[in-house]
Design a protein around this motif. Sequence first.
Motif, PDB file in Angstrom:
ATOM      1  N   LEU B 235       0.833  -1.211   0.000  1.00 40.36           N
ATOM      2  CA  LEU B 235       0.000   0.000   0.000  1.00 40.36           C
ATOM      3  C   LEU B 235       0.863   1.255   0.000  1.00 40.36           C
ATOM      4  N   GLU B 236       1.957   1.201   0.751  1.00 36.89           N
ATOM      5  CA  GLU B 236       2.846   2.359   0.843  1.00 36.89           C
ATOM      6  C   GLU B 236       3.478   2.661  -0.521  1.00 36.89           C
ATOM      7  N   ALA B 350     -14.134  -6.902  -2.729  1.00 38.09           N
ATOM      8  CA  ALA B 350     -13.326  -5.678  -2.654  1.00 38.09           C
ATOM      9  C   ALA B 350     -13.612  -5.001  -1.326  1.00 38.09           C
ATOM     10  N   VAL B 351     -12.590  -4.407  -0.757  1.00 40.12           N
ATOM     11  CA  VAL B 351     -12.724  -3.655   0.485  1.00 40.12           C
ATOM     12  C   VAL B 351     -12.117  -2.271   0.258  1.00 40.12           C
ATOM     13  N   PRO B 352     -12.381  -1.313   1.156  1.00 46.42           N
ATOM     14  CA  PRO B 352     -11.636  -0.052   1.059  1.00 46.42           C
ATOM     15  C   PRO B 352     -10.136  -0.361   1.020  1.00 46.42           C
ATOM     16  N   ILE B 353      -9.405   0.366   0.178  1.00 47.55           N
ATOM     17  CA  ILE B 353      -8.005   0.019  -0.052  1.00 47.55           C
ATOM     18  C   ILE B 353      -7.239  -0.129   1.258  1.00 47.55           C
ATOM     19  N   SER B 354      -7.539   0.766   2.205  1.00 51.34           N
ATOM     20  CA  SER B 354      -6.818   0.731   3.484  1.00 51.34           C
ATOM     21  C   SER B 354      -7.076  -0.552   4.265  1.00 51.34           C
ATOM     22  N   HIS B 381      -6.179  -6.586  -7.817  1.00 48.17           N
ATOM     23  CA  HIS B 381      -6.015  -5.189  -8.199  1.00 48.17           C
ATOM     24  C   HIS B 381      -5.956  -4.335  -6.935  1.00 48.17           C
ATOM     25  N   ASP B 384      -7.790  -0.986  -6.613  1.00 42.99           N
ATOM     26  CA  ASP B 384      -9.247  -1.051  -6.564  1.00 42.99           C
ATOM     27  C   ASP B 384      -9.740  -1.696  -5.273  1.00 42.99           C
ATOM     28  N   ASN B 386      -9.473  -4.679  -4.653  1.00 38.03           N
ATOM     29  CA  ASN B 386     -10.085  -5.909  -5.172  1.00 38.03           C
ATOM     30  C   ASN B 386      -9.030  -7.019  -5.289  1.00 38.03           C
ATOM     31  N   GLY B 423     -16.380  -3.363   5.607  1.00 34.75           N
ATOM     32  CA  GLY B 423     -16.949  -2.338   4.734  1.00 34.75           C
ATOM     33  C   GLY B 423     -16.823  -2.688   3.265  1.00 34.75           C
ATOM     34  N   GLY B 424     -16.630  -3.954   2.968  1.00 32.91           N
ATOM     35  CA  GLY B 424     -16.418  -4.368   1.584  1.00 32.91           C
ATOM     36  C   GLY B 424     -17.664  -4.901   0.916  1.00 32.91           C
ATOM     37  N   THR B 425     -17.461  -5.456  -0.279  1.00 32.68           N
ATOM     38  CA  THR B 425     -18.558  -5.979  -1.074  1.00 32.68           C
ATOM     39  C   THR B 425     -18.342  -7.468  -1.344  1.00 32.68           C
TER      40      THR B 425
END
Lengths: 471, 471
Positions: B235-236, B350-354, B381, B384, B386, B423-425
């Motif tokens: 992520l960094e 997929a979840v929030p990127i964080s 990805h 995303d 994802n 908080g994902g889908t």
Amino acid sequence: MNDDFVARVRAVVGSGHVLTGPGDTEPYVADWRGRYRGAALCVARPADTAEVAALVRLCAERRVPLVPQGGNTGVCGGAIPDGSGSALVLCLTRMNRIRNLDRHSDAITVDAGCTLAEVQRAAEEADRLFPMSLGSEGTCQIGGNIATNAGGTAVLRYGPMRDLVLGLEVVLADGTVWSGLRPLRKDNTGYALKHLFIGAEGTLGIITGATLKLFPAPRSAGTALLALPDLDAALEVFARLRSALGDRVTTAEILSESQLAAVLAHVPDTVRPLETRAPWYLLVEVTDTLATDALADMLEETLAGALEDGTAADAVIARSGAQAAALWKLRHSVSEANRKSGVVIGHDTAVPISQIPGFVARATAAVEAIRPDARVVAVGHIGDGNVHLVVILPEALRTSGEPLDPIIRAVNAAVLDISIELGGTISAEHGIGQSIRGQLAAFKGPVEMGLMQGIKRLFDPLGILNPGKVL
Amino acid sequence: MNDDFVARVRAVVGSGHVLTGPGDTEPYVADWRGRYRGAALCVARPADTAEVAALVRLCAERRVPLVPQGGNTGVCGGAIPDGSGSALVLCLTRMNRIRNLDRHSDAITVDAGCTLAEVQRAAEEADRLFPMSLGSEGTCQIGGNIATNAGGTAVLRYGPMRDLVLGLEVVLADGTVWSGLRPLRKDNTGYALKHLFIGAEGTLGIITGATLKLFPAPRSAGTALLALPDLDAALEVFARLRSALGDRVTTAEILSESQLAAVLAHVPDTVRPLETRAPWYLLVEVTDTLATDALADMLEETLAGALEDGTAADAVIARSGAQAAALWKLRHSVSEANRKSGVVIGHDTAVPISQIPGFVARATAAVEAIRPDARVVAVGHIGDGNVHLVVILPEALRTSGEPLDPIIRAVNAAVLDISIELGGTISAEHGIGQSIRGQLAAFKGPVEMGLMQGIKRLFDPLGILNPGKVL
């Protein structure tokens, strides 16, 4: 009956946040341009989503129409109640919290009543960009920006408001809250409800919160103005810039010489930016996430090419922030200048980009045929196909005794018809509101109108949400 | 009765374009992975929109269910009829014309049956880019890409299919054609109908044509692979790349060491790209509309920074097209490798990127608790949010006599629940189809499900459009 209703509204939001009586409600029942004026049973200013939901339940129970309002900066009367005085105006100004900012997800979650400038500022403090940029950004609110799918000068690069919304929180017509505030970049789970609320101008639900996309902050920028012989040349320069610089091209705004002349004549502290006079000028802004001088070089190279082969007649690149601001001031002053020039009839059409030259030529000729005393100026977003044709009639007309309404209707009809003929739209970024509601059915046709009416009935069976707007 | 219906279908599309009988219809009633199998009354292959409309009218009259199908490359069973044999499969393959390409408007209008690769090629011939990129691009069709709001490896930079659609042509449930093919960048005239059809998987209407956005063609590209100690480091690095290079970062794909090992073990002509072994690898592609060496320098600078401060353990930048292709082959080979590794249970959350690091850690632990014999690999990805969590069980399980379905259900439930908690889908880019239809109501909740069901009834009152999918 009404007294009892207002008492119940007071019980929800507190007495200090309910306004009644013509004096107090005045700022909420008229628009800033003075084109629309209505009346309200009361104005309520809820503190949070729960209070909004309670108010909607109350309105549903009592069949009281509900007009949501943000910064009241719209130009189509979408946030102004009708004249009956039966509506509750729901003012979201107190709901102005930044709820969350997630740097890794590049997402910010805010109350609908935050001003656009407050969201921009919160992004900036996190070294991010919220890219929407509007003349009214200090006053307009995010909820209104979403409800009208606002546009502005950065749509070319970042898209309209629709493209910037990750999730929404909406109070539905029965007071239920739909919580769709996930900061997800991808979510393929059924029908895209959020897109129904975006651009629906408060007729399908009340937007109370939003999760928005953030972008890397730009670290370099360049601004230039070109003088051009015609709109074909403007399209050619725009195409070359996009081809070479891609999404570095943030803004491409076109102004007619007649528009520039109006600005120079009526707005203090504006100066002609180039010695060369030409029929058209293109204001270009390029930005980059890199802090680099290369951007200016690239811009210069493209412009030099256009000058050498005669596509452009002249060009200037801003060499300082002050010079860039002076160029931008010309663009930002058009509304003020036009207002001071006479009686203004504006338009917000968009056509396929390739059709812009034909649209401007035909629409100008049509207007001049209707009103030989009209001055037609043009300003707008060439990369969006959205050139605002502004018709200015002599100020003397106001006192001539000739009624204005038939003139406005004839001019509007001519311009909108030509846009439709060229595959264009009757509203590009301002919305429908009450201003062009009458023209919508002819533009959409019965199939699309039927679907829209079905959706309206589904989401708002009692017809209490912003009645008389859009449909 | 049925014979009469098929005769009328033949009268619409011509006898040569109607298939009946198990042998002929076989390729249209099963998916390529062999997960879903149904039966069809017949398969009809219309030549144009008018024939699609006639078929829909016929199906409406006779209450015959209608299953639209493009390239049949989906993974959720969305284009596969149920087992009753009562449905007409509407195959759009013959509708493969490029209708129009407008360079100045950067728009292309195509039939729904064009393959993605055909659209990419048409754009390329006009020196433009159509950016969607999928493994199945030679076979999948634009209509299916739109109906499933397809994703792929370029979503980070260009968005999913939804963001690439300017206009749609749709045959509605009563056979009416909605013509919304304008190549407009802005159109604020009421409710966003096109967004309802995008991602609805053919349950609200049959997409027969689309106007799509084109982009400037990239003229330079750079590809790199980094070895990383953990997902926080990934992520960094991703955040630094985005901050420095902005939208030049086209792709950021993450692979776990377990995923890379599976590829190297099972796919010929793959080689370990770095001497350093690390738990995670990030494949990055950057592109620019400028033909410049500067792009490679910028990429190198960002990676050098990450190596120096220990964020990355190792990195390689491709020095040739062949080297870049070798890195991409690792990514493109994951499905083949996983299939050869054992019994595969895939996920498309997929979840929030964080939240990615937490999601992968928790979901992996949950799966291992359920099945100690599971190998969990991850690929997807990162930009995303994802990341596909792929669970691989020993091949021996197939012959062990232990039923697979309860295992699959338990693993699915664990992974999806953790995504939702964070908080994902439950579906990021593959859609719902029939595969996770059962989980949708719990994910969406009653408010959203109620609105979706209302929209379905409004658009398809007879319930003939792709029944049993999504809802």
